[in-house]
Scaffold this active site. Structure first.
Site, mmCIF file in Angstrom:
data_model
loop_
_atom_site.group_PDB
_atom_site.id
_atom_site.type_symbol
_atom_site.label_atom_id
_atom_site.label_comp_id
_atom_site.label_asym_id
_atom_site.label_seq_id
_atom_site.Cartn_x
_atom_site.Cartn_y
_atom_site.Cartn_z
ATOM 1 N N ASP A 14 0.873 -1.172 0.000
ATOM 2 C CA ASP A 14 0.000 0.000 0.000
ATOM 3 C C ASP A 14 0.912 1.225 0.000
ATOM 4 O O ASP A 14 1.507 1.557 1.025
ATOM 5 C CB ASP A 14 -0.895 -0.019 1.240
ATOM 6 C CG ASP A 14 -1.889 1.131 1.245
ATOM 7 O OD1 ASP A 14 -2.326 1.550 0.150
ATOM 8 O OD2 ASP A 14 -2.218 1.624 2.339
ATOM 9 N N GLU A 36 -1.204 -0.893 -4.873
ATOM 10 C CA GLU A 36 -2.467 -0.208 -5.166
ATOM 11 C C GLU A 36 -2.268 0.676 -6.390
ATOM 12 O O GLU A 36 -1.213 1.279 -6.564
ATOM 13 C CB GLU A 36 -2.904 0.648 -3.975
ATOM 14 C CG GLU A 36 -4.253 1.310 -4.216
ATOM 15 C CD GLU A 36 -4.739 2.084 -2.995
ATOM 16 O OE1 GLU A 36 -5.043 1.440 -1.982
ATOM 17 O OE2 GLU A 36 -4.816 3.321 -3.078
ATOM 18 N N ASP A 42 -3.083 0.587 6.736
ATOM 19 C CA ASP A 42 -2.118 0.455 5.625
ATOM 20 C C ASP A 42 -1.693 -0.998 5.453
ATOM 21 O O ASP A 42 -1.497 -1.476 4.332
ATOM 22 C CB ASP A 42 -0.864 1.305 5.885
ATOM 23 C CG ASP A 42 -1.198 2.660 6.473
ATOM 24 O OD1 ASP A 42 -1.560 2.698 7.670
ATOM 25 O OD2 ASP A 42 -1.082 3.663 5.756
#
Lengths: 163, 163
Positions: free
Chosen positions: B7, B66, B139
């Site tokens: 992330d 991501e 996260d």
């Protein structure tokens, strides 16, 4: 003092090396790095390799890049920011000072007007560097303008150890 | 098959390593990389070093991040994209396959609904990985969800050489 200016991008990265001796400015070298269409990670690795080579070859005292402000076309902006991240990584690994200038800051330094037109900036870049022709393409002219911004600012502000 | 999910961020980077054996999913390791406030190039160098170490230690077969979509807070977005550029550089240098999943793609893969709430995704991440508690902070949960997305997709699509 030798300054490397970089106009960041994923597809096209302009770069220019400017030397300042007193109030004299000289372009030592400039060029354009391009990456072919394909997976972004591979293009970032190409930029990393090319920029590392440019730093090793020209040994600047400082490196400057354009500061990003996003407005429209966010997909392109993400790509440019990824490339700028890799460029800043290379600068950090080199241990050199790293500055970012916004387009209005560059225009102010080069022509004294933060809202000046691109052509006016390119004309002054040519005159300040004593070039026979305006530098081409735009990415290269922008990179030289960014390097000149640092050189002009540091010549105006003495006593910073940046002579 | 071992998958590393990331992330991305400049201040906080969540990561998680997931192993898939048949239809069984297991979390091998996860954590959070943080960088202190300061010049961006130095923070990018820290991310580069930390992520290189994580890849060397856990030896994944694939890495996923991501996919960024910017909407608001563009200054933060530029920083996140710079960090993602450095992360993708590390992945490229490792020679591993690299995938990007958007938040709706992750939600679809984990809970079958691209508009699912964060809590629902975290609940399913916990259940799929057999964890005693939901992974924290967000996260890290997001990074594990990204790794699971790749693992679930590749378990559904046979014959891709990703078993």
């Amino acid at each position: 003092m030798v300054v490397l200016g970089i106009d960041p991008g994923l597809e096209r990265i302009g770069w220019g090396v400017v030397e300042r001796c007193g109030s004299q400015m000289k372009a030592l070298a400039f060029g354009l790095v391009t990456t072919p269409k394909g997976p972004t990670p591979e293009r970032l690795a190409m930029i990393h390799a090319e920029l590392t080579g440019i730093l090793e070859k020209h040994g600047p005292d400082a490196v400057c890049t354009e500061k990003l402000f996003f407005a429209k076309n966010q997909t392109t902006a993400i790509d440019v920011a990824k490339a700028l991240g890799v460029i800043q990584l290379v600068i950090s690994h080199s241990g050199l000072p790293c500055m970012e200038f916004s387009p209005p800051e560059v225009k102010s330094a080069i022509v004294g007007n933060g809202a000046a037109e691109k052509k006016q900036v390119q004309y002054m870049v040519q005159k300040l560097l004593g070039l026979a022709q305006p530098p081409r393409p735009d990415d290269v002219a922008d990179a030289l303008a960014i390097a000149l911004t640092y050189a002009l600012r540091s010549s105006a502000v003495r006593g910073l150890g940046q002579t």
